[in-house]
Motif scaffolding. Structure first.
Motif, PDB file in Angstrom:
ATOM      1  N   MET A 174      51.822  51.850  57.951  1.00 17.03           N
ATOM      2  CA  MET A 174      51.898  52.660  56.687  1.00 17.03           C
ATOM      3  C   MET A 174      50.202  53.048  56.813  1.00 17.03           C
ATOM      4  N   THR A 175      50.386  54.434  57.072  1.00 19.65           N
ATOM      5  CA  THR A 175      48.893  55.172  57.260  1.00 19.65           C
ATOM      6  C   THR A 175      48.749  56.153  55.818  1.00 19.65           C
ATOM      7  N   ALA A 176      49.707  56.436  55.114  1.00 14.41           N
ATOM      8  CA  ALA A 176      49.787  57.321  54.083  1.00 14.41           C
ATOM      9  C   ALA A 176      48.807  56.541  53.068  1.00 14.41           C
ATOM     10  N   LYS A 177      48.098  57.271  52.304  1.00 13.96           N
ATOM     11  CA  LYS A 177      47.295  56.878  51.187  1.00 13.96           C
ATOM     12  C   LYS A 177      48.150  56.124  50.126  1.00 13.96           C
ATOM     13  N   GLN A 178      47.632  54.766  50.188  1.00 11.49           N
ATOM     14  CA  GLN A 178      48.351  54.026  49.062  1.00 11.49           C
ATOM     15  C   GLN A 178      47.728  53.292  47.840  1.00 11.49           C
ATOM     16  N   GLN A 179      48.233  52.871  46.889  1.00 10.45           N
ATOM     17  CA  GLN A 179      47.553  52.343  45.484  1.00 10.45           C
ATOM     18  C   GLN A 179      47.491  50.841  46.131  1.00 10.45           C
ATOM     19  N   ILE A 180      46.522  50.295  46.442  1.00 12.44           N
ATOM     20  CA  ILE A 180      46.541  48.907  47.001  1.00 12.44           C
ATOM     21  C   ILE A 180      45.651  47.795  45.833  1.00 12.44           C
ATOM     22  N   LEU A 181      46.329  46.922  45.484  1.00 14.62           N
ATOM     23  CA  LEU A 181      46.032  46.043  44.689  1.00 14.62           C
ATOM     24  C   LEU A 181      45.473  44.651  45.288  1.00 14.62           C
ATOM     25  N   ILE A 182      44.214  44.253  45.296  1.00 17.15           N
ATOM     26  CA  ILE A 182      43.619  43.003  45.809  1.00 17.15           C
ATOM     27  C   ILE A 182      43.380  42.090  44.927  1.00 17.15           C
ATOM     28  N   VAL A 183      43.855  40.925  45.089  1.00 11.47           N
ATOM     29  CA  VAL A 183      43.910  39.752  44.112  1.00 11.47           C
ATOM     30  C   VAL A 183      42.624  38.841  44.861  1.00 11.47           C
ATOM     31  N   GLY A 184      41.723  38.698  44.237  1.00 13.01           N
ATOM     32  CA  GLY A 184      40.639  37.727  44.789  1.00 13.01           C
ATOM     33  C   GLY A 184      39.392  38.663  45.182  1.00 13.01           C
ATOM     34  N   GLY A 185      38.279  38.431  44.871  1.00 12.36           N
ATOM     35  CA  GLY A 185      36.981  38.772  45.148  1.00 12.36           C
ATOM     36  C   GLY A 185      36.252  38.177  46.000  1.00 12.36           C
ATOM     37  N   GLY A 186      36.544  37.081  46.799  1.00 13.28           N
ATOM     38  CA  GLY A 186      35.603  36.415  47.774  1.00 13.28           C
ATOM     39  C   GLY A 186      35.589  37.408  49.002  1.00 13.28           C
ATOM     40  N   ILE A 187      35.165  36.852  49.945  1.00 12.71           N
ATOM     41  CA  ILE A 187      34.601  37.493  51.245  1.00 12.71           C
ATOM     42  C   ILE A 187      35.950  38.383  51.853  1.00 12.71           C
ATOM     43  N   MET A 188      37.083  37.699  51.871  1.00 19.33           N
ATOM     44  CA  MET A 188      38.348  38.448  52.299  1.00 19.33           C
ATOM     45  C   MET A 188      38.646  39.524  51.447  1.00 19.33           C
ATOM     46  N   GLY A 189      38.377  39.557  50.326  1.00 19.83           N
ATOM     47  CA  GLY A 189      39.032  40.425  49.252  1.00 19.83           C
ATOM     48  C   GLY A 189      38.022  41.507  49.185  1.00 19.83           C
ATOM     49  N   VAL A 190      36.842  41.326  48.971  1.00 19.68           N
ATOM     50  CA  VAL A 190      35.735  42.367  48.877  1.00 19.68           C
ATOM     51  C   VAL A 190      35.562  43.133  50.291  1.00 19.68           C
ATOM     52  N   THR A 191      35.710  42.531  51.275  1.00 20.79           N
ATOM     53  CA  THR A 191      35.523  43.299  52.619  1.00 20.79           C
ATOM     54  C   THR A 191      36.812  44.361  53.051  1.00 20.79           C
ATOM     55  N   ALA A 192      38.108  43.613  52.493  1.00 22.20           N
ATOM     56  CA  ALA A 192      39.345  44.362  52.419  1.00 22.20           C
ATOM     57  C   ALA A 192      39.269  45.489  51.651  1.00 22.20           C
ATOM     58  N   ALA A 193      38.700  45.294  50.344  1.00 17.42           N
ATOM     59  CA  ALA A 193      38.709  46.311  49.575  1.00 17.42           C
ATOM     60  C   ALA A 193      37.560  47.764  50.220  1.00 17.42           C
ATOM     61  N   LEU A 194      36.440  47.187  50.708  1.00 17.08           N
ATOM     62  CA  LEU A 194      35.568  48.203  51.158  1.00 17.08           C
ATOM     63  C   LEU A 194      36.293  49.122  52.157  1.00 17.08           C
ATOM     64  N   GLU A 195      36.699  48.406  53.181  1.00 16.51           N
ATOM     65  CA  GLU A 195      37.474  49.096  54.278  1.00 16.51           C
ATOM     66  C   GLU A 195      38.421  49.996  54.058  1.00 16.51           C
ATOM     67  N   LEU A 196      39.514  49.271  53.156  1.00 16.50           N
ATOM     68  CA  LEU A 196      40.634  50.189  52.767  1.00 16.50           C
ATOM     69  C   LEU A 196      40.264  51.371  51.862  1.00 16.50           C
ATOM     70  N   ARG A 197      39.063  51.456  51.192  1.00 18.53           N
ATOM     71  CA  ARG A 197      38.514  52.487  50.584  1.00 18.53           C
ATOM     72  C   ARG A 197      37.922  53.369  51.316  1.00 18.53           C
ATOM     73  N   ARG A 198      37.230  53.040  52.441  1.00 17.37           N
ATOM     74  CA  ARG A 198      36.890  53.696  53.401  1.00 17.37           C
ATOM     75  C   ARG A 198      37.848  54.715  54.249  1.00 17.37           C
ATOM     76  N   ARG A 199      39.064  53.940  54.069  1.00 19.32           N
ATOM     77  CA  ARG A 199      40.090  54.748  54.650  1.00 19.32           C
ATOM     78  C   ARG A 199      41.026  55.227  53.836  1.00 19.32           C
TER      79      ARG A 199
END
Ligand SMILES: Cc1cc2nc3c(=O)[nH]c(=O)nc-3n(C[C@H](O)[C@H](O)[C@H](O)COP(=O)(O)OP(=O)(O)OC[C@H]3O[C@@H](n4cnc5c(N)ncnc54)[C@H](O)[C@@H]3O)c2cc1C
Length: 390
Positions: free
Chosen positions: A1-26
Motif C-alpha cells: 500500500m503506497t498510495a497516500k492514505q488517511q491513517i488514524l493512530i491510536v496512542g501517542g507513546g513512542i510507537m504511535g508518535v514515531t509511526a506518525a512522524l514517519e508516515l507523515r514524512r511519507r
C-alpha cells in the motif's frame, strides 16, 4: 500500500508518535488520538529515563537494529541542540563468573565479535572505577561504552512537537472506545464520546491498553506492572559520572537495574515477574516492595540503602508471550495494524521504530519486520522473553 492514505493512530507513546512522524514524512494524512495530554503521564514511554543499550545475549537481531539506532540517537541530539540521549556507558555485573549460554557472557562475546570493545571487569576493577558498588559481591562482568540512557519523556515531547510541526493532526483528550467496522473491515474508530473517526487504516499503538481495546489479542499479550523507585543519595557524586553509570546487577538472576544520578535521584527498577493487572484500574506499588528495594541496595550500593525514596511508580509493560514486539496487520481484521508489545524494552529503538511500522503499513521490505510479525502462541525459545532492562 503506497498510495497516500488517511491513517488514524491510536496512542501517542513512542510507537504511535514515531509511526506518525514517519508516515507523515511519507506524505500520508495522519491523525493521532490519545486520552492525553501528550505525552500522557501514564504512558510507559513517559519517564525520566530509559536505558539505551545493545546487550541482548546472543540475539543479534536486536544488536543489529541498535547499531542502526545509535547514530540516529546522536542525530536527534544534534537536531534538538541538547543531549537527551546520554552515551554514558553501561555496567553489567554478575555474582559468579559469567558463563557461556547466559545473558551476560553471551552479550559480552557477541559485542566483541561484532567489533565493539566491552571491557571485562572483576571485583578489583569494579571497586576502582565504580566505588558505590559492593565489589566483593560482584566478581565478573563488563563495561560497555556504547550504551547510555535517554530522557524518555522529554524525547517524546520533542517528537510530539515535531509531529505537530510536520502536519500530524494530534487530538488530545480523545480515546478510542472500539473499532468502527463495516463488512468486517476497519473503517476507523468509535471514540469514547460515541463519535466516529474514519480512516483508510487504523494503527493501534496503545501500549498496555492494547489488549483491552483489542481483546482478541489477550492470548498473546498482557499487562504487567513493574515497580520503579527514585532514591535521593546523601553523596550525589558517588552516583554520578564518572563514578557511576547505568547498571544491571546480576540481572538474569535478580532483575535489578538502574540509572546514574539524574534530577538529583538514582532510579532503581526491577524487571521481575511484576503484577498482572488491568490498566484501567489502580496502579500502585505493592506494600513490601520498598523493603525489597532497600534490601538490594544494602547489599549492592550500601550508600543508598537509607536514602529517602522520593518517588514510586508502577510502570506498565505490554508483554507479548515471547517478549518480542508486535508490529503487523491483524490477521483477522482487515485495515487494522497493531504496533505494540514493547515487553519492557522498546524505547531504545525509538529512532528506528517509525520506519518499521511505516514499512509494514506500506508493505515494504524491512529486514527486522519478520521477528515482530503476527504469530501464534508457541513454545518459548532460548532467547525469547529474556530482554532484561537495565
Ligand atoms: C518500568 C519500565 C521500565 C522500562 N525500561 C526501559 C528501558 O530502560 N529501555 C527501553 O528501551 N524500554 C524500557 N521500557 C519499555 C518501554 O518503556 C516501552 O516498551 C515503550 O515505552 C512502549 O511504548 P508504547 O508506545 O507501546 O506505549 P506507551 O508509551 O504506554 O503509549 C501508549 C499510549 O496509548 C494511549 N492510549 C491508551 N488507551 C488509549 C485509547 N483508548 N485511545 C487512544 N490512546 C490510548 C496512552 O494514553 C499512551 O499515551 C520500560 C518499561 C517500563 C514499564
Amino acid at each position: 500500500m503506497t498510495a497516500k492514505q488517511q491513517i488514524l493512530i491510536v496512542g501517542g507513546g513512542i510507537m504511535g508518535v514515531t509511526a506518525a512522524l514517519e508516515l507523515r514524512r511519507r506524505s500520508h494524512e495522519v491523525t493521532l488520538i490519545d486520552p492525553g495530554p501528550l505525552p500522557h503521564p501514564e504512558a510507559s514511554s513517559t519517564d525520566i529515563s530509559k536505558m539505551i543499550r545493545m546487550d541482548y545475549g546472543s540475539d543479534e537481531l536486536y544488536m543489529d537494529w541498535m547499531e542502526e539506532a545509535f547514530p540516529r540517537w546522536h542525530e536527534w541530539n544534534e537536531l534538538w541542540g541538547e543531549e537527551l540521549y546520554h552515551e554514558d556507558g553501561f555496567v553489567i555485573m554478575t555474582r559468579e563468573e559469567m558463563r557461556s549460554g547466559e545473558f551476560e557472557y553471551d552479550s559480552f562475546r557477541k559485542l566483541q565479535q561484532r567489533g565493539h570493545q566491552p571491557e571485562r571487569l572483576d571485583s578489583q576493577a569494579l571497586a576502582a572505577r565504580f566505588p558505590a558498588w559492593n565489589a566483593a559481591l560482584y566478581v565478573d562482568g563488563y563495561y560497555n561504552a556504547r550504551a547510555g540512557w535517554a530522557e524518555s519523556g522529554r524525547v517524546l515531547t520533542r517528537l510530539i512537537d515535531a509531529a505537530r510541526a510536520a502536519g500530524v493532526r494530534l487530538r488530545e483528550g480523545v480515546a478510542m472506545r472500539e473499532l468502527l467496522l463495516d463488512d468486517a473491515r476497519v473503517r476507523g474508530v468509535v471514540l469514547s464520546d460515541g463519535a466516529a473517526l474514519r480512516a483508510d487504516a487504523v494503527i493501534v499503538a496503545a501500549g498496555a491498553w492494547t489488549p483491552v481495546l483489542l481483546p482478541h489479542l489477550a492470548e498473546v499479550m498482557w499487562v504487567v506492572g513493574q515497580p520503579v523507585m527514585h532514591f535521593r543519595p546523601a553523596e550525589p557524586a558517588l552516583f554520578a559520572l564518572p563514578n557511576f553509570t547505568g547498571f544491571a546487577a546480576d540481572i538474569s538472576n535478580t532483575g535489578w537495574y538502574g540509572f546514574p544520578l539524574h534530577q538529583g535521584v538514582v532510579k532503581i527498577a526491577n524487571h521481575g515477574e511484576g503484577q498482572r493487572l488491568d490498566p484501567r484500574g489502580t496502579k500502585e506499588v505493592q506494600a513490601g516492595e520498598e523493603a525489597r528495594f532497600r534490601e538490594f541496595l544494602r547489599e549492592t550500593f550500601p550508600a543508598l540503602a537509607d536514602a529517602p525514596c522520593v518517588q514510586q511508580r508502577l510502570c506498565l509493560y505490554c508483554d507479548t508471550w515471547d517478549g518480542h514486539f508486535w508490529v503487523d496487520w491483524d490477521r483477522e481484521i482487515p485495515g487494522l495494524l497493531v504496533a505494540t508489545g514493547g515487553s519492557g524494552h522498546a524505547f531504545k529503538f525509538a529512532p528506528v521504530l517509525g520506519e518499521l511500522i511505516a514499512d509494514v503499513l506500506e508493505g515494504r521490505e524491512n529486514r527486522f519486520a519478520a521477528r515482530f510479525a503476527w504469530r501464534e502462541r508457541g513454545e518459548l525459545g532460548k532467547e525469547d522473553a529474556r530482554f532484561w532492562e537495565g
